[in-house]
Design a protein around this motif. Structure first.
Motif, PDB file in Angstrom:
ATOM      1  N   TYR A 163       0.829  -1.206   0.000  1.00  0.00           N
ATOM      2  CA  TYR A 163       0.000   0.000   0.000  1.00  0.00           C
ATOM      3  C   TYR A 163       0.864   1.257   0.000  1.00  0.00           C
ATOM      4  O   TYR A 163       0.611   2.203  -0.761  1.00  0.00           O
ATOM      5  N   LEU A 164       1.885   1.292   0.842  1.00  0.00           N
ATOM      6  CA  LEU A 164       2.717   2.489   0.922  1.00  0.00           C
ATOM      7  C   LEU A 164       3.556   2.679  -0.341  1.00  0.00           C
ATOM      8  O   LEU A 164       3.890   3.810  -0.712  1.00  0.00           O
ATOM      9  N   THR A 177       2.438   2.025  -3.412  1.00  0.00           N
ATOM     10  CA  THR A 177       1.534   2.647  -4.392  1.00  0.00           C
ATOM     11  C   THR A 177       1.064   4.024  -3.925  1.00  0.00           C
ATOM     12  O   THR A 177       0.800   4.898  -4.742  1.00  0.00           O
ATOM     13  N   GLN A 178       0.959   4.223  -2.610  1.00  0.00           N
ATOM     14  CA  GLN A 178       0.555   5.530  -2.096  1.00  0.00           C
ATOM     15  C   GLN A 178       1.592   6.589  -2.439  1.00  0.00           C
ATOM     16  O   GLN A 178       1.255   7.766  -2.618  1.00  0.00           O
ATOM     17  N   ALA A 179       2.851   6.178  -2.575  1.00  0.00           N
ATOM     18  CA  ALA A 179       3.896   7.114  -3.002  1.00  0.00           C
ATOM     19  C   ALA A 179       3.541   7.706  -4.359  1.00  0.00           C
ATOM     20  O   ALA A 179       3.726   8.901  -4.605  1.00  0.00           O
ATOM     21  N   GLN A 180       3.012   6.860  -5.235  1.00  0.00           N
ATOM     22  CA  GLN A 180       2.600   7.321  -6.560  1.00  0.00           C
ATOM     23  C   GLN A 180       1.401   8.253  -6.445  1.00  0.00           C
ATOM     24  O   GLN A 180       1.306   9.252  -7.162  1.00  0.00           O
ATOM     25  N   ALA A 181       0.497   7.952  -5.531  1.00  0.00           N
ATOM     26  CA  ALA A 181      -0.718   8.758  -5.378  1.00  0.00           C
ATOM     27  C   ALA A 181      -0.413  10.187  -4.938  1.00  0.00           C
ATOM     28  O   ALA A 181      -1.144  11.115  -5.296  1.00  0.00           O
ATOM     29  N   VAL A 182       0.665  10.376  -4.169  1.00  0.00           N
ATOM     30  CA  VAL A 182       0.993  11.726  -3.692  1.00  0.00           C
ATOM     31  C   VAL A 182       2.039  12.401  -4.571  1.00  0.00           C
ATOM     32  O   VAL A 182       2.571  13.457  -4.224  1.00  0.00           O
ATOM     33  N   ARG A 210       5.873   5.585  -8.118  1.00  0.00           N
ATOM     34  CA  ARG A 210       5.839   4.228  -7.540  1.00  0.00           C
ATOM     35  C   ARG A 210       7.197   3.908  -6.933  1.00  0.00           C
ATOM     36  O   ARG A 210       8.230   4.053  -7.573  1.00  0.00           O
ATOM     37  N   ARG A 254       9.411   2.648   3.351  1.00  0.00           N
ATOM     38  CA  ARG A 254       8.725   3.355   2.269  1.00  0.00           C
ATOM     39  C   ARG A 254       8.046   4.617   2.783  1.00  0.00           C
ATOM     40  O   ARG A 254       8.048   5.657   2.111  1.00  0.00           O
ATOM     41  N   PHE A 255       7.469   4.539   3.979  1.00  0.00           N
ATOM     42  CA  PHE A 255       6.853   5.723   4.575  1.00  0.00           C
ATOM     43  C   PHE A 255       7.897   6.816   4.776  1.00  0.00           C
ATOM     44  O   PHE A 255       7.665   7.985   4.438  1.00  0.00           O
ATOM     45  N   VAL A 295       8.960   8.412   1.403  1.00  0.00           N
ATOM     46  CA  VAL A 295       7.936   9.319   0.859  1.00  0.00           C
ATOM     47  C   VAL A 295       7.819  10.568   1.707  1.00  0.00           C
ATOM     48  O   VAL A 295       7.680  11.688   1.186  1.00  0.00           O
TER      49      VAL A 295
END
Length: 198
Positions: free
Chosen positions: A124-125, A127-132, A136, A189-190, A193
């Motif tokens: 999740y984290l 793909t969330q990198a891509q969202a913000v 990716r 990953r958190f 990002v």
């Protein structure tokens, strides 16, 4: 992600298979959906405690998962829709395979849930990198390719030499590591990002 570093080295082995797939008019989505089917079959086999067949189905899943991206790149038909489908299928595959292992009693459900949540949080984290807007991010100590190889190797060893350490089978220790390393990867990953965004 340790095995992801060797993707370029594996390309030479996949290129002939990619060429055959394109000649046979097999699309990237065909391989993505085949990977999904293989993961569901793997989960069922693990649930039924048919480990050999479960391992073979995981191998098919890993092969198809590698082929979908390789075919898309060769055909120059990469798209947001295909990327979205691929990541969604990967998460379903993680759920099917890990749940099959612990739902069938090969590992306690507590360890299984710990492993599954760790794996899903790490993914999740990424793909969330891509969202913000960071893009990716595949970094971290344990990635999907690593997990698939571990499932195949440990599954085979567990069948040939069923060992137990401190009350846990080899598969149990593997899923425990999935949970631990999954959460460590999620934290890595958190942190990455967090440094990149304002």
């Amino acid at each position: 992600m340790t095995l992801d570093q060797y993707r370029s080295h594996a390309k030479v082995y996949f290129d002939p298979l990619v060429a055959i797939a394109i000649r046979c008019r097999l699309t990237p989505n065909f391989f993505t959906l085949a990977a999904l089917a293989a993961s569901a079959v793997a989960g069922i086999f693990f649930y039924l405690r048919m480990e050999l067949w479960g391992v073979l189905a995981v191998a098919v899943n890993a092969f198809c998962d590698a082929m979908d991206g390789a075919v898309a790149r060769e055909m120059k038909c990469q798209s947001k829709r295909g990327d979205f489908l691929d990541h969604a299928v990967d998460r379903f595959a993680d759920i099917f395979i890990i749940t099959g292992i612990f739902a069938g009693g090969l590992v306690s459900w507590q360890i299984g849930v710990f492993a599954l949540t760790g794996v899903l949080m790490a993914s999740y984290l990424g793909t969330q990198a891509q969202a913000v807007g960071v893009g990716r991010y595949y970094g971290g100590i344990l990635g999907r390719a690593d997990r698939l190889v571990m499932i195949m190797v440990v599954g085979i060893i567990d069948m040939l030499v069923p060992l137990s350490f401190f009350g846990l089978s080899l598969l149990g220790w593997m899923l425990l590591l999935f949970g631990i390393f999954g959460y460590i990867t999620a934290f890595q990953r958190f942190a990455y990002v967090w440094r990149k965004v304002e």
